[in-house]
Design a protein around this motif. Structure first.
Motif, short mmCIF file in Angstrom:
data_model
loop_
_atom_site.label_atom_id
_atom_site.label_comp_id
_atom_site.label_asym_id
_atom_site.label_seq_id
_atom_site.Cartn_x
_atom_site.Cartn_y
_atom_site.Cartn_z
N ARG A 1 26.25 30.04 40.74
CA ARG A 1 26.53 30.87 41.10
C ARG A 1 27.75 30.26 42.87
O ARG A 1 28.53 30.69 43.35
N ASN B 1 31.04 28.58 42.71
CA ASN B 1 32.13 29.66 42.52
C ASN B 1 32.30 29.97 43.56
O ASN B 1 33.72 30.67 43.99
N ASP C 1 35.39 30.02 46.15
CA ASP C 1 36.35 31.05 46.30
C ASP C 1 36.90 30.64 47.60
O ASP C 1 38.20 31.18 47.82
N HIS D 1 38.34 33.91 36.52
CA HIS D 1 38.41 33.65 37.60
C HIS D 1 37.76 35.61 37.92
O HIS D 1 37.17 36.21 37.98
N SER E 1 36.03 37.62 35.53
CA SER E 1 34.71 37.52 35.53
C SER E 1 33.67 38.18 36.79
O SER E 1 33.05 38.72 37.68
N ASN E 2 35.16 38.17 37.78
CA ASN E 2 35.22 38.86 39.80
C ASN E 2 34.84 40.05 39.32
O ASN E 2 33.66 41.25 39.71
N ASN F 1 31.93 41.19 37.48
CA ASN F 1 30.28 40.94 38.64
C ASN F 1 29.97 42.43 39.46
O ASN F 1 29.63 42.52 39.79
N ASN F 2 31.41 41.90 40.03
CA ASN F 2 31.28 44.18 40.76
C ASN F 2 31.30 45.05 40.06
O ASN F 2 30.25 45.88 40.71
N GLY G 1 36.93 38.09 47.09
CA GLY G 1 36.89 38.03 45.49
C GLY G 1 38.08 38.98 44.97
O GLY G 1 38.59 38.48 44.44
N SER H 1 41.23 37.54 43.45
CA SER H 1 42.02 38.67 42.38
C SER H 1 43.28 38.70 42.17
O SER H 1 44.26 39.06 40.69
#
Length: 789
Positions: free
Chosen positions: A613, A616, A620, A681, A684-685, A688-689, A750, A754
């Motif tokens: 993590r 990552n 970013d 990505h 996942s972002n 995760n949020n 993030g 994105s």
């Protein structure tokens, strides 16, 4: 008086001329030749007009009572029966008693017999009761059989119903029915008008083919009495033949000249008695078959000499004898070398107390091979109908496999305890309800765990006060749901120091998925925990510096430049040591996996995921720098979007195992053209949020659709939501919502990354949200990218 008795009987026209004396003799003959006790009682004074020998014997007196009042001659009897006799006079209703116990003086010895009583009122011409006819039939044998069947079959069957005595008077060689009592009418279900004055053969023609008419004629012609103790008879009722069993007497009676005038038939329905006996015989046969086929060794011994009455094939196998070598022989003559067992037999027979000898070795030949087995021998008394001990039943239950299994279990438990004590973790076991009953010896290094007298452990004192409530709730929830229990908390050592431990337990279940017990460990992770906390503190410090810089710098452009500069330097500086740390962790994980140390391997895996993590985050940062310099490249190719999405969701589920993520949309393969790694990505972002900004118990929904050549993905949470004024800014670089920036860490890059990745796919990204109700993030990309890409 006898003329009055006979006045109620309907007589044929040819009988009206009979002299009263002849009728009296006839009736006297009927009464005194009956096998049942009969007495004629006159008036409310209860004067005995006549009583046959059976009745006098039943009363325990002689003919001196005839002509006397029962109140005078038999006061004890009247003390019990006076109210019943008075009620018969008052109501005109008969009294019937079935299987009534009565003490009879026989040969100077009082004996209890059982009788059927019928006290029938007699009426004068005006319809008033003028006397009582008392009939008593001894049914002691039937009553005892009923009792025997009832006791032997544990009240399972009630096969006997009381049958009253039936009496009929047949007149002349034609066997005309002259008199018939109520008991007969009840038995054959006909009225008196249908019977009296008609020939027996006309009423029951079916009796001739069965030989009963011939028997009656034989008795009439020879004058010899005929008696049958159990005879089958078929009578037609409602046009259907019905079979009965009867006990009856054909008794010829004569007039004053000694000439036979007719036959008195006294019968008793014993159908239920016969059926009961047949059923008992059947049950005894079934019981015998059950014993012979039972997979147990069974021997039935009877009497003081312990005669062998039953021995099944397994008992014969153990004894090594044939059936004829044991049956009806005393046990002592069969087995002379086992005096201690003979003593047990006699003790059970004499005291009535069962006895069990456990795990007795018995040696014999089985399948032509010597064999020694272990047996539990159960000695149980069995009883006669009078509740006296009849003998002893011995049942041998082989427990060889059970004992061997128990020994293996005990050996396995010893091995388990030895293995548990060699492990570097605390090993513990709990019952299905969560109560801990075992710790390995390593618990001695800790303080706060107490063993109770009943073997249970109290462990609450082990846990740091700050984590006890959370620990107890997690354990209670795991026990209730059957889920794997896992908890990081501090445990107190003997020196009073608290160290971080990972406690983990899994349920042991049977084939029906029912929890039998719990197996758990507590592993010291204090060093790893403190290292992780230092790493998180370092990241937090750097993040705080960035946030402080964001607050202090008013010039957005200058701030962005400084952030870019910091990110570029920090990312490159962190990348190399992070890669080295990951490499060493992977090597350690591979070695521990070979050593099969699952607990430590799991901790390293968790640390590795934390480093991933962090990696990552660094990537970013680098992507932001690349994007600023126009160096962010996409690797376009055909790939399965659903597989990529499933990989992204699985990663998030692994990171947040307690959170529920539901994926809805297109089934099967979904091929699109694009950069699978970059779109992974993005997913996942957003996932995760969604988890980060929603409460623990709230689900996350992922919806995938195709509309007008576009792939549209929605990631919906039920969290805190975004204020309307912040919605236009969420995809800006370094933007963070003010009211959550203090409670949730982040860099604000993030969503910016994105959005840029989606735009480079010629797509679009947007959000809808309501404050306090959650947010839905969408992105849409063409299913086919332009050729220039």
């Amino acid at each position: 008086m006898l003329n009055k008795i006979l006045s109620g009987i309907k007589q044929d026209s040819d009988q009206e001329t009979f002299e009263a004396a002849e009728l009296a003799k006839l009736y006297h003959n009927v009464i005194h030749s009956a096998r049942v006790a009969i007495a004629i009682i006159d008036g409310r004074d209860m004067v005995v007009a006549t009583a046959n020998e059976a009745c006098l014997e039943l009363w325990g007196t002689d003919k001196s009572v005839i002509g006397q009042s029962l109140y005078v001659s038999l006061p004890d009897l009247m003390a019990q029966a006076a109210h019943i006799l008075e009620e018969i006079y008052d109501t005109g209703k008969p009294f019937v008693g079935n299987e009534i116990p009565y003490v009879v003086n026989r040969n100077g010895t009082p004996q209890t017999g059982y009788f059927d009583f019928v006290w029938q009122p007699r009426f004068d011409d005006e319809g008033k009761v003028e006397g009582i006819t008392a009939i008593a039939t001894e049914v002691t044998e039937r009553a005892l059989v009923n009792k025997q069947v009832k006791e032997s079959k544990d009240n399972v069957t009630r096969l006997f119903s009381q049958a009253p005595v039936a009496i009929q008077i047949l007149k002349g060689p034609e066997m005309v029915i002259e008199l018939i009592n109520d008991a007969s009418l009840t038995l054959i279900q006909k009225t008196r008008d249908e019977m009296v004055g008609r020939r027996l053969i006309d009423v029951f023609p079916e009796l001739e083919a069965q030989g009963f008419i011939g028997l009656l004629k034989q008795v009439y012609e020879t004058g010899e009495r005929f008696q049958a103790d159990e005879q089958s008879v078929i009578i037609v009722k409602n046009n259907k033949p019905v079979q009965y069993y009867s006990r009856f007497v054909y008794e010829p009676f004569r007039n004053a000249d000694g000439k036979i005038e007719g036959i008195m038939v006294i019968g008793e329905d014993i159908t239920q008695l016969v059926y009961a006996r047949q059923q008992l015989e059947l049950k005894e046969k079934e019981l015998s078959q059950l014993i012979s086929q039972a997979p147990l060794a069974i021997v039935l011994l009877e009497g003081k000499n312990l005669l062998v009455r039953v021995a099944n094939k397994y008992a014969l196998e153990i004894t090594g004898r044939q059936l004829h070598e044991m049956i009806d022989l005393p046990l002592e003559t069969i087995f002379t070398g086992i005096p201690e067992r003979i003593q047990i037999y006699r003790m059970v027979y004499e005291t009535g107390k069962p006895h069990i000898s456990r795990e007795i070795p018995l040696s014999f030949t089985r399948n032509n091979q010597p064999y020694t087995g272990l047996y539990d021998l159960h000695y149980t008394p069995w009883y006669n109908l009078d509740n006296t001990i009849a003998g002893v039943m011995v049942v041998g239950v082989e427990v060889t496999d059970t004992v061997n299994a128990r020994n293996r279990i005990e050996e396995s438990q010893q091995q388990f305890q030895h293995l548990a004590n060699t492990m570097p973790q605390v090993v513990w076991m709990a019952r299905a309800d969560g109560l801990v009953f075992y710790y390995n010896d390593r618990i001695a290094m800790y303080s706060g765990a107490t063993k109770l007298p009943d073997g249970r452990w109290q462990w609450a004192g082990l846990v740091h006060p700050d984590e006890i409530a959370q620990t107890e709730k997690a354990w209670k929830d795991a026990v209730a749901s059957g889920a794997v229990y896992e908890m990081e908390h501090r445990l107190m050592m003997q020196d009073g120091e608290y160290r971080w431990h990972l406690s983990r337990a899994i349920p042991q279940k049977n084939r029906q998925s029912e929890i039998l017990s719990w197996f758990g460990t507590a592993t010291d992770i204090h060093q790893q925990k403190t290292f992780s906390e230092k790493l998180e503190a370092e990241v937090l410090m750097r993040t705080t510096e960035l946030q402080q810089a964001n607050t202090d710098l008013t010039d957005r452009k200058k701030l962005d430049e400084k952030k870019d500069e910091f990110i570029s330097i920090a990312s490159h500086e962190l990348k190399t040591p992070l890669t080295i740390a990951q490499g060493f962790l992977q090597l350690a994980a591979n070695r521990l996996k070979d050593m099969q140390d699952d607990t430590v391997y799991s901790m390293i895996e968790k640390t590795n995921r934390a480093l991933k993590r962090l990696n990552n985050i660094i990537e970013d940062f680098l992507d932001v720098t690349r994007m600023q310099h126009g160096q962010l490249q996409l690797n376009h190719e055909m790939f399965d979007f659903n597989s990529m999405l499933e990989e992204s969701v699985d990663f998030i589920r692994t990171t947040y195992p307690s959170r529920k993520i539901t994926v809805n949309g297109i089934q099967g393969s979904l091929m699109i053209h694009g950069d699978s790694e970059r779109l992974n990505h993005v997913c996942s972002n957003l996932l995760n949020n969604a988890i980060k900004y929603s409460a623990t118990g709230k689900p996350v929904d992922v919806n995938v659709t195709k509309i007008a050549g576009e792939l549209i993905v929605e990631i919906k949470d039920h969290g805190i939501g975004i204020a309307p004024e912040d919605l236009p800014l969420v995809f800006d670089r370094y933007f963070r919502v003010h009211d959550i920036s203090k409670t949730h860490t982040g860099m604000g890059i993030g969503l910016f990354l994105s959005a840029e990745i989606v735009r480079k796919h010629h797509g679009k990204i947007w959000v809808t949200s309501e404050k306090g109700a959650g947010s839905s993030f969408y992105f849409a990309i063409p299913l086919t990218q332009p050729a220039s890409n």
